[in-house]
Structures are given as C-alpha cells and as structure tokens.
Design a protein around this motif. Structure first.
Motif, PDB file in Angstrom:
ATOM      1  N   ILE A   1      68.226  60.308 -17.928  1.00  0.00           N
ATOM      2  CA  ILE A   1      68.511  61.540 -17.200  1.00  0.00           C
ATOM      3  C   ILE A   1      67.283  62.039 -16.430  1.00  0.00           C
ATOM      4  CG2 ILE A   1      69.245  63.954 -17.439  1.00  0.00           C
ATOM      5  CD1 ILE A   1      71.383  61.721 -17.929  1.00  0.00           C
ATOM      6  N   HIS A   2      66.124  61.893 -17.041  1.00  0.00           N
ATOM      7  CA  HIS A   2      64.903  62.296 -16.353  1.00  0.00           C
ATOM      8  C   HIS A   2      64.757  61.517 -15.051  1.00  0.00           C
ATOM      9  CE1 HIS A   2      60.536  62.485 -15.591  1.00  0.00           C
ATOM     10  NE2 HIS A   2      60.677  63.708 -16.043  1.00  0.00           N
TER      11      HIS A   2
ATOM     12  N   TYR B   1      67.121  60.249 -13.382  1.00  0.00           N
ATOM     13  CA  TYR B   1      68.183  60.696 -12.476  1.00  0.00           C
ATOM     14  C   TYR B   1      67.667  61.826 -11.581  1.00  0.00           C
ATOM     15  CZ  TYR B   1      72.528  63.155 -11.178  1.00  0.00           C
ATOM     16  OH  TYR B   1      73.542  63.789 -10.503  1.00  0.00           O
ATOM     17  N   TYR B   2      67.001  62.793 -12.175  1.00  0.00           N
ATOM     18  CA  TYR B   2      66.479  63.911 -11.381  1.00  0.00           C
ATOM     19  C   TYR B   2      65.296  63.484 -10.526  1.00  0.00           C
ATOM     20  CZ  TYR B   2      69.554  67.133 -13.778  1.00  0.00           C
ATOM     21  OH  TYR B   2      70.659  67.779 -14.239  1.00  0.00           O
TER      22      TYR B   2
END
Lengths: 210, 125
Positions: free
Chosen positions: A45-46, A48-49
């Motif tokens: 997720i990290h 992803y950003y």
C-alpha cells in the motif's frame, strides 16, 4: 513595457495551465495506480501511494517540459526562460502540496511533509536523467520518450521495488507508455490553444499555429 | 413530476433537465468518439463524479442557506438539484456502458467501487 505585458501574460497562462495540469496529473496517476493495484501488480500500500506521487510528478514535469518547448518554438529563448522561471519558482515548488492535497482526499494521514521528500527525490532523479539524455539529443520528444520508456520504467521503478510493474506484459506496458504520452500531448494542445489565443489578442493579429 | 411545483415551475424544471441532458450527453458522445485510451476514459469518469459531487454540495449548501437564483423558489431549486442528479447518474451509466462496449472490460478494473480512484483509508505509514 511590452516585455512586462508578455511576461504577465505568460504568468497568467502558467498559473491556469499549472493548476489544470497538476489536477489532471493527479487524477490520471490515481487511475493508473488503481488499475495496477487491482491487477495485483502493486501489493504494497505504501508503494501504491508513492507510485501515485511519482507518476503525477512525472506527468506534470513532462507537461511543463513540453509547454516550455512550445514557448521556445513560438516566442523565443527569452520568453521561454521567463516562462520556465515562473513555473519553477512557484508551481514546481507547490507541486508537492497539491499532490498531497489530492492524496489526502483518500488517505487523510498523508501530508505535504510526507510527500515532499519523495517528490523532491524524484524530481532530482528526473533532472539528472534528463541532463544525461540531453547529451545525446536536444529534441524534447526523444528525451521524454527515452525518459519514460527506458529510464523511468526500467531503472527507476526496478530500483525502487516495482518489479511487477517493470515486468508488465509488453502490450500493457506500451499502452501505459503511449497513454502517458497522449496525456502530455493533450495537456500540450490545450496549453498551446490558450497561449495562441492570448498572444493573438496581445499582438492584435492571429499568431501562427502549427 | 414534482407536485409541489406550480405548472410554470414544472415547465422550467423540464426545460432545465432537457438542456442539461443534451449538454452532458453530447460531452459523453465526444468522449466515446475521441478517447481511445482506457486509463484516460476511466479518469474522465472519476473526474465527472468529483466535479458533480462538488457542484451538488455547493447547490445543497446554497439551498440550505437560502441562497437561491433570482425568481427560483426553494421547491424548484430542490427539484433542479434532484433532476440534475438524475441526469448525472444517467451520464455516468452511459460512460460505464460505453467503456465496456469499447474496451471489452469493466471500468471498475481501473477505479474503486465508487467510480473514482481507489480509496484505501488508514493504511499509509
């Protein structure tokens, strides 16, 4: 006097263009990242950003680069330097704040302070890669194409842990590359029409359109 | 048709919805004809939703604060907001259908469940 008027005009154009382009860049990078996440090409997720941040920055820089080239072609070196200075002084510095604001809409924990080092590092990387490419060619089309398809997709993403993205199948990878180029071209067309219209008014006669 | 409206207001509402529908659908038609890139098409869907949410929020706020266009009653303004929302929902449906028809996959492969870029609350860090 005339120079000041033209500089003000470029400043207005720069402001409007920067606002729209950055917004579009963020939206676009959001869709690309959403797609890659859903296809499980990004799992972290990290990442992803972070990918959204650097894709938005990449798109924004390409668009500014291409608009600067247009100014150079149509209005000469002096106007080009004025324009790029305006973009650099205010808008590039504000880019991280705007990218952060966009992402915070989805993830309230994201702040300007978190985005800034990532985007700054990316911009530094981008500038250095561009300088290296300029030794080989002066044509911005060659530079932007090589920057994205070879250097960004291979070296940068691979060295930052986006292996699945680098290994994207050829068709999707080409679609992604051409999409980025299409987006920059579309921003560029909008920008050119805007500049041509404003310069025409200022000169009292239609500016030459290519 | 909203029965709280006078017949004149009903006519105004009908005209408003018809004009808006024509403009919005022309915009979608242009997108369908000219946009051949999945990511860009999907981005446009996301932007349409965000723009409409922003606009609708402003209209709701104006209604709540009694800030109405000249000659427009609160009832008519309420009906205009609802009518506009109906137009926008049809517009978005048309975009989603066109995406599937044009690219052979769902637009949701590119977007979150709300039709915008994917949200992932509370995980960053």
């Amino acid at each position: 006097m005339f120079r000041n008027t033209k500089t003000n005009l470029l400043s207005d154009v720069a402001r409007a263009y920067s606002e729209r382009t950055l917004n579009n860049s963020c939206e676009f990078s959001g869709v690309v990242s959403s797609y890659l996440l859903q296809k499980r090409l990004i799992r972290d997720i990290h990442k992803y950003y972070v990918l959204q941040m650097i894709l938005a920055a990449q798109l924004y820089i390409f668009a500014i680069f291409s608009s600067g080239y247009f100014i150079f072609e149509k209005l000469g070196q002096e106007r080009h330097d004025d324009f790029m200075q305006i973009m650099h002084d205010y808008y590039i510095k504000n880019a991280t704040r705007r990218v952060a604001a966009f992402l915070a809409e989805y993830e309230p924990q994201i702040t300007d302070e978190m985005v800034k080092p990532i985007v700054d590092n990316f911009i530094e990387w981008n500038n250095s890669a561009t300088r290296a490419l300029r030794i080989k060619s002066n044509d911005y089309r060659d530079i932007s194409s090589a920057l994205f398809t070879e250097i960004f997709m291979d070296s940068f993403l691979a060295s930052n842990g986006y292996d699945a993205l680098v290994a994207l199948d050829k068709e999707k990878r080409e679609e992604l590359s051409s999409t980025i180029r299409d987006m920059v071209n579309s921003f560029g067309r909008e920008f050119q029409q805007d500049v041509i219209a404003r310069v025409s008014t200022l000169n009292g006669s239609p500016a030459k359109e290519s | 048709m909203d029965t709280n409206l006078t017949s004149e207001e009903q006519g105004q509402l009908k005209n408003w919805v018809a004009q808006m529908e024509a403009g919005e659908m022309a915009q979608v038609q242009d997108l369908i004809q000219n946009c051949n890139v999945t990511f860009q098409f999907a981005k446009t869907h996301s932007v349409y939703i965000k723009d409409w949410e922003k606009m609708k929020g402003q209209m709701e706020g104006n209604l709540e604060n009694g800030v109405l266009p000249p000659g427009v009653s609160a009832n008519l303004f309420r009906a205009i907001i609802d009518g506009s929302d109906g137009v926008m929902q049809r517009k978005l449906q048309k975009v989603r259908d066109a995406f599937e028809l044009k690219f052979g996959e769902s637009i949701y492969n590119y977007l979150g469940a709300d039709g915008k870029t994917k949200k992932l609350f509370g995980i960053f860090g």
